[in-house]
Enzyme design. Structure first.
Site, PDB file in Angstrom:
ATOM      1  N   LYS A  55       4.966   4.432 -11.266  1.00 57.06           N
ATOM      2  CA  LYS A  55       4.678   5.715 -10.622  1.00 57.06           C
ATOM      3  C   LYS A  55       4.887   6.528 -12.242  1.00 57.06           C
ATOM      4  O   LYS A  55       5.670   6.191 -13.053  1.00 57.06           O
ATOM      5  CB  LYS A  55       5.107   6.344 -10.066  1.00 57.06           C
ATOM      6  CG  LYS A  55       4.680   6.107  -8.331  1.00 57.06           C
ATOM      7  CD  LYS A  55       3.080   6.143  -7.960  1.00 57.06           C
ATOM      8  CE  LYS A  55       2.799   5.842  -6.646  1.00 57.06           C
ATOM      9  NZ  LYS A  55       3.301   4.225  -6.496  1.00 57.06           N
ATOM     10  N   SER A  98      -2.505   1.527  -8.312  1.00 55.52           N
ATOM     11  CA  SER A  98      -3.070   3.113  -8.453  1.00 55.52           C
ATOM     12  C   SER A  98      -2.507   4.148 -10.278  1.00 55.52           C
ATOM     13  O   SER A  98      -2.576   4.479 -10.595  1.00 55.52           O
ATOM     14  CB  SER A  98      -1.270   3.831  -7.342  1.00 55.52           C
ATOM     15  OG  SER A  98      -0.359   3.474  -7.896  1.00 55.52           O
TER      16      SER A  98
END
Lengths: 215, 215
Positions: free
Chosen positions: B164, B122
């Site tokens: 993230k 990701s």
DNA sequence: CCCGTACTAGAACGGCTATTCGAGTTAATG
DNA sequence: CATTAACTCGAATAGCCGTTCTAGTACGGG
């Protein structure tokens, strides 16, 4: 278990010694080993240490307290940063060392391994960015697909180096140095010229990126 | 010499200890120090060691053989690898330590800094790949755009962590955890929920990738 | 001259260390 | 069953280790 001849307890003992050295800055005494492993007798510890020694895992200095050394020291060593490597156009060959970085235990030969700082974005699709450190293991041979430092020798000049993926294209009788950037073209070198003018200096074995340590 | 109060012999003794540790992998005994420095008496050695200790150069473990440590170790330290971090879906919080990697001198606080192994893609557009090591500096505050370890606390459960980019969106009164993968959606958390259920555990300060060391 | 600081020597003590020895257990092999 | 290998224990020994104590020397100020 009829293949490798190092028992569970000896492996655990080795692990303990390794950890103890890392934590305490010195090897443990036989008694400390025994205590840690629930071994009641010091002779017993000595027995397993002898086994480890015979099998080459450790070396011991006779009669010396804490006289244990690991023969395969996992101690990672710093590798020197030799300069910059062009990931775009071939750059002047790396300048002198200026720093060192430390790499993990998976990288051997701290004597010959070195690092370069990447300049340019030609390997960006391999997720090697401008400013990354690439750790280089020197070798003159490599396999197709390896990311290598290729040096272009020109008459008398020290040469220029570039970071590319290496492909030997037998069907075209040439070598292809492939950037990982769809905007850039590969460098194609006929085999005859390759042997004369080019050399693989080493391959990339690790990448290190400093993301900034500021608060 | 009316300024610093560490005598010549004590400085030499410190140097010897440093070299001995470097060469032998363990600190010297008091008697070995005495022999090396032409000191006849072990009490004499003990005296100077006490001085060095009082002045803060070394620390000693009482009664322990070779119980000397340098308080200003020049060696960079490794950081422990604490487990895996999900770059995709939040993963169960990292399991126990299993290894250590060594990082450059630019990264401080070896006591608190640690590393995680990235799982998933990701963050691929930030060139953080599956299998990379990310070095984490623990901190609960961060700035917009920082790549952070965000932990989701759920009732009683130990929590799950994900890697993230962090953005505080004041105009929407929420926090956005943004993956670097155009195929994935950001995680949007209202500010009220964020404070209750989420926590930033640290930010990424370095990335390490092992490209394989095989011939 | 006396006193404090820094250093040195020697001896002694109790505990720790590595090593060795004798004896025993367990499990697998023939 | 006998043998062997791998492992375990307990005890003993000779020497090493850190620490402490007494005693001394050299030097510089007051």
């Amino acid at each position: 278990m009829p293949f490798e001849q190092t028992s569970e307890i000896q492996r655990k003992m080795y692990d303990f010694i390794e950890k103890y050295i890392k934590g305490e800055g010195m090897p443990p005494t036989n008694r400390e080993i025994g205590r840690a492993m629930n071994i009641a007798s010091t002779g017993h510890v000595d027995y397993h240490l002898s086994m480890l020694q015979k099998k080459g895992w450790i070396s011991r200095q006779e009669k010396k307290s804490r006289g244990i050394k690991l023969t395969r020291p996992s101690k990672p060593q710093g590798v020197p940063v030799k300069g910059y490597i062009a990931a775009g156009q071939p750059l002047d060959i790396f300048s002198e060392a200026e720093d060192t970085i430390d790499v993990g235990p998976s990288l051997l030969d701290p004597d010959t391994t070195y690092a370069l700082i990447v300049k340019g974005r030609s390997m960006i699709e391999d997720h090697i960015c401008d400013g990354d450190y690439v750790v280089i293991k020197p070798q003159i041979t490599c396999q197709n697909g390896d990311i290598v430092v290729a040096v272009h020798m020109q008459e008398g000049v020290s040469g220029s180096a570039t970071l590319k993926r290496f492909f030997q294209e037998k069907e075209h009788d040439r070598v292809r140095l492939q950037p990982a950037n769809s905007e850039l073209e590969p460098i194609l070198i006929p085999k005859s010229v390759w042997d004369r003018e080019w050399q693989v200096q080493g391959k990339v074995v690790a990448i290190f990126r400093n993301c900034g340590n500021a608060a």
